[in-house]
Design a protein around this motif. Structure first.
Motif, mmCIF file in Angstrom:
data_model
loop_
_atom_site.group_PDB
_atom_site.id
_atom_site.type_symbol
_atom_site.label_atom_id
_atom_site.label_comp_id
_atom_site.label_asym_id
_atom_site.label_seq_id
_atom_site.Cartn_x
_atom_site.Cartn_y
_atom_site.Cartn_z
ATOM 1 N N LEU A 139 -20.515 -58.940 -17.484
ATOM 2 C CA LEU A 139 -19.656 -58.671 -16.329
ATOM 3 C C LEU A 139 -20.255 -59.287 -15.075
ATOM 4 O O LEU A 139 -21.374 -58.965 -14.679
ATOM 5 N N ASN A 140 -19.510 -60.180 -14.466
ATOM 6 C CA ASN A 140 -19.878 -60.764 -13.188
ATOM 7 C C ASN A 140 -19.200 -59.942 -12.097
ATOM 8 O O ASN A 140 -17.972 -59.834 -12.073
ATOM 9 N N ILE A 141 -19.979 -59.357 -11.192
ATOM 10 C CA ILE A 141 -19.386 -58.447 -10.209
ATOM 11 C C ILE A 141 -18.455 -59.165 -9.233
ATOM 12 O O ILE A 141 -17.694 -58.516 -8.514
ATOM 13 N N ASP A 142 -18.520 -60.493 -9.190
ATOM 14 C CA ASP A 142 -17.602 -61.255 -8.337
ATOM 15 C C ASP A 142 -16.311 -61.625 -9.065
ATOM 16 O O ASP A 142 -15.413 -62.214 -8.464
ATOM 17 N N GLN A 143 -16.231 -61.278 -10.350
ATOM 18 C CA GLN A 143 -15.051 -61.654 -11.139
ATOM 19 C C GLN A 143 -14.565 -60.469 -11.976
ATOM 20 O O GLN A 143 -14.305 -60.594 -13.171
ATOM 21 N N ILE A 144 -14.468 -59.313 -11.350
ATOM 22 C CA ILE A 144 -14.031 -58.110 -12.066
ATOM 23 C C ILE A 144 -12.521 -58.160 -12.260
ATOM 24 O O ILE A 144 -11.759 -58.238 -11.302
ATOM 25 N N LYS A 145 -12.094 -58.111 -13.506
ATOM 26 C CA LYS A 145 -10.667 -58.150 -13.827
ATOM 27 C C LYS A 145 -10.136 -56.744 -14.015
ATOM 28 O O LYS A 145 -10.824 -55.865 -14.532
ATOM 29 N N GLN A 146 -8.913 -56.558 -13.602
ATOM 30 C CA GLN A 146 -8.290 -55.248 -13.734
ATOM 31 C C GLN A 146 -7.661 -55.105 -15.119
ATOM 32 O O GLN A 146 -6.773 -55.856 -15.488
ATOM 33 N N ASN A 147 -8.180 -54.184 -15.871
ATOM 34 C CA ASN A 147 -7.663 -53.919 -17.210
ATOM 35 C C ASN A 147 -7.291 -52.443 -17.280
ATOM 36 O O ASN A 147 -8.151 -51.577 -17.345
ATOM 37 N N GLU A 148 -6.019 -52.183 -17.237
ATOM 38 C CA GLU A 148 -5.545 -50.795 -17.182
ATOM 39 C C GLU A 148 -5.932 -49.996 -18.420
ATOM 40 O O GLU A 148 -5.969 -48.776 -18.405
ATOM 41 N N GLU A 149 -6.223 -50.699 -19.522
ATOM 42 C CA GLU A 149 -6.542 -49.990 -20.756
ATOM 43 C C GLU A 149 -7.983 -49.493 -20.779
ATOM 44 O O GLU A 149 -8.336 -48.645 -21.592
ATOM 45 N N VAL A 150 -8.828 -50.053 -19.918
ATOM 46 C CA VAL A 150 -10.245 -49.661 -19.896
ATOM 47 C C VAL A 150 -10.584 -49.112 -18.520
ATOM 48 O O VAL A 150 -10.682 -49.856 -17.546
ATOM 49 N N LYS A 151 -10.727 -47.799 -18.444
ATOM 50 C CA LYS A 151 -11.107 -47.163 -17.185
ATOM 51 C C LYS A 151 -12.268 -46.203 -17.432
ATOM 52 O O LYS A 151 -12.515 -45.777 -18.562
ATOM 53 N N PHE A 152 -12.945 -45.866 -16.339
ATOM 54 C CA PHE A 152 -14.157 -45.058 -16.457
ATOM 55 C C PHE A 152 -14.095 -43.860 -15.512
ATOM 56 O O PHE A 152 -13.407 -43.882 -14.487
ATOM 57 N N ASP A 153 -14.845 -42.818 -15.892
ATOM 58 C CA ASP A 153 -14.914 -41.621 -15.054
ATOM 59 C C ASP A 153 -16.026 -41.731 -14.012
ATOM 60 O O ASP A 153 -15.934 -41.146 -12.939
ATOM 61 N N TYR A 154 -17.078 -42.476 -14.375
ATOM 62 C CA TYR A 154 -18.219 -42.635 -13.478
ATOM 63 C C TYR A 154 -18.692 -44.086 -13.511
ATOM 64 O O TYR A 154 -18.780 -44.698 -14.574
ATOM 65 N N ILE A 155 -19.005 -44.612 -12.343
ATOM 66 C CA ILE A 155 -19.595 -45.947 -12.228
ATOM 67 C C ILE A 155 -20.919 -45.809 -11.492
ATOM 68 O O ILE A 155 -21.023 -45.084 -10.494
ATOM 69 N N TYR A 156 -21.910 -46.539 -11.985
ATOM 70 C CA TYR A 156 -23.304 -46.361 -11.567
ATOM 71 C C TYR A 156 -23.900 -47.747 -11.305
ATOM 72 O O TYR A 156 -23.824 -48.631 -12.165
ATOM 73 N N ALA A 157 -24.440 -47.952 -10.098
ATOM 74 C CA ALA A 157 -24.978 -49.270 -9.745
ATOM 75 C C ALA A 157 -26.226 -49.111 -8.885
ATOM 76 O O ALA A 157 -26.169 -48.502 -7.810
ATOM 77 N N VAL A 158 -27.343 -49.655 -9.346
ATOM 78 C CA VAL A 158 -28.601 -49.592 -8.605
ATOM 79 C C VAL A 158 -29.010 -51.011 -8.198
ATOM 80 O O VAL A 158 -29.269 -51.859 -9.057
ATOM 81 N N ASN A 159 -29.045 -51.246 -6.894
ATOM 82 C CA ASN A 159 -29.458 -52.549 -6.346
ATOM 83 C C ASN A 159 -28.692 -53.721 -6.967
ATOM 84 O O ASN A 159 -29.277 -54.709 -7.411
ATOM 85 N N VAL A 160 -27.370 -53.582 -6.982
ATOM 86 C CA VAL A 160 -26.506 -54.602 -7.573
ATOM 87 C C VAL A 160 -25.476 -55.117 -6.567
ATOM 88 O O VAL A 160 -25.289 -56.329 -6.406
ATOM 89 N N ILE A 161 -24.798 -54.213 -5.876
ATOM 90 C CA ILE A 161 -23.619 -54.580 -5.086
ATOM 91 C C ILE A 161 -23.971 -55.523 -3.937
ATOM 92 O O ILE A 161 -23.146 -56.345 -3.523
ATOM 93 N N HIS A 162 -25.179 -55.465 -3.415
ATOM 94 C CA HIS A 162 -25.531 -56.376 -2.320
ATOM 95 C C HIS A 162 -25.533 -57.836 -2.768
ATOM 96 O O HIS A 162 -25.502 -58.739 -1.936
ATOM 97 N N CYS A 163 -25.581 -58.062 -4.083
ATOM 98 C CA CYS A 163 -25.537 -59.435 -4.602
ATOM 99 C C CYS A 163 -24.114 -59.994 -4.641
ATOM 100 O O CYS A 163 -23.927 -61.197 -4.877
ATOM 101 N N ALA A 164 -23.125 -59.147 -4.443
ATOM 102 C CA ALA A 164 -21.731 -59.606 -4.474
ATOM 103 C C ALA A 164 -21.442 -60.524 -3.294
ATOM 104 O O ALA A 164 -21.923 -60.302 -2.183
#
Length: 356
Positions: free
Chosen positions: A234-259
């Motif tokens: 998964l490339n955080i700059d190319q996140i595709k929307q897939n309605e069939e795959v969803k999550f209850d919790y998302i967890y990111a440590v020292n990742v989003i600043h690279c976007a």
């Protein structure tokens, strides 16, 4: 301090701040030696252009050189008068090694030394930092750096893991981790869930490197045999929307600043969450843009850690301020969020919780 104790102890305590300051000064000493080996000394004064010339620095890396010089000023090793840099006329060492505790900071020292030894060759364009730092022989260097046995790094993992584990509730819950890498953040969260007797339906590991997360998945399946793991590239700059795959919790440590666009990345991630879902983001931060962090010496040489301001005297790479993260959260349009700053005398981390 072992990982089990870290799960319940105060994280950003006096020991942590003291250790962070020691490594900061250790880097300054390494930089001074590197420059001295290149015949750059400050006894009689030297200008920035003279430094560029002695280093045969390429245009691409001039901001890295500026960063190094202003970092030495910050650490009180040199000073500047009218564009000329001089050695401080008194010996000033912030921290003595004998003051250190037994906390494991060797990974930071090893990476700093590795880069210091090769820094002149990198900024002159002779060596490619990616090939140098991520070659086959350097894997163990980074495994140790991004490990929960590395005191300075692990704190951010445990901070986020404790937070998210405390928020997990109900049955059949799915977790997505971003930038799982070598798995220290994954282990911190899985250990926190276990210690709090929380069960989940599945744990999806993601990273820009599919090979890395497939390897991680196999390792975690051996250690946490009651958890169902998935592994995806998964490339955080190319996140595709897939309605069939969803999550209850998302967890990111020292990742989003690279976007490239953190606002868009967070907005896309929100769309991948179930109603009532929660996202926890842990990020290293600086209190203000006049503060230079020792980690920048390492990561400013790599893609994803672009210069983030236009200050000539304080070039900053990668790490944002809490104020900047607040602005990003506002821009996403999400209403239910909070941002916490680490306790202690220096702002070194932000923990963000987003609910939808």
């Amino acid at each position: 301090m072992n990982s089990k104790n870290l799960l319940t102890s105060k994280l950003f305590d006096e020991t942590y701040h003291h250790t962070f300051n020691y490594i900061s000064d250790y880097l300054a000493e390494v930089i001074l030696k590197v420059l001295k080996d290149q015949s750059i000394v400050f006894d009689t004064g030297i200008t920035m252009n003279e430094i560029f010339t002695k280093l045969t620095c390429t245009e691409e890396y001039k901001e890295n050189v500026r960063w190094v010089i202003h970092y030495l000023i910050q650490q009180k090793k040199i000073n500047e008068i009218d564009g000329v840099f001089f050695k401080e006329n008194f010996t000033y060492k912030l921290y003595d090694e004998s003051q250190l505790t037994t906390e494991n900071i060797q990974p930071s020292m090893d990476v700093i030394r590795k880069i210091g030894e090769n820094w002149p060759s990198i900024i002159s364009g002779e060596k490619n930092p990616l090939k140098l730092l991520f070659g086959a022989n350097e894997t163990i260097l980074w495994e140790k750096y991004f490990s929960n046995q590395h005191y300075l790094y692990s704190i951010h993992n445990y901070w986020a893991a404790n937070k998210l584990a405390g928020l997990v509730s109900g049955k059949n819950k799915k977790i997505l981790e971003l930038g799982a890498g070598y798995g220290s953040g994954s282990e911190a969260l899985l250990d926190a869930l276990t210690s709090q007797h929380k069960e989940i339906e599945s744990y999806t590991l993601s990273d820009i490197s599919p090979l890395l997360v497939r390897k991680l998945k196999k390792n975690l399946e051996l250690k946490y045999d009651t958890t169902r793991f998935e592994a995806i590239g998964l490339n955080i700059d190319q996140i595709k929307q897939n309605e069939e795959v969803k999550f209850d919790y998302i967890y990111a440590v020292n990742v989003i600043h690279c976007a490239k666009d953190p606002v868009q990345t967070i907005s896309n991630l929100i769309q991948k969450m179930n109603k009532g879902g929660t996202m926890v983001i842990s990020e290293c931060t600086r209190g203000h843009y006049q503060e230079l962090l020792h980690q920048e010496f390492i990561f400013s040489l790599l893609p994803g850690f672009e210069k983030i301001n236009n200050e000539r005297d304080y070039p900053n790479f990668g790490f944002l301020t809490p104020r900047a993260w607040i602005d990003i959260l506002h821009e996403t349009g999400v209403n239910d969020w909070c941002l916490e700053i680490n306790p202690g005398p220096k702002c070194l981390g932000a923990l963000m919780t987003i609910r939808i």
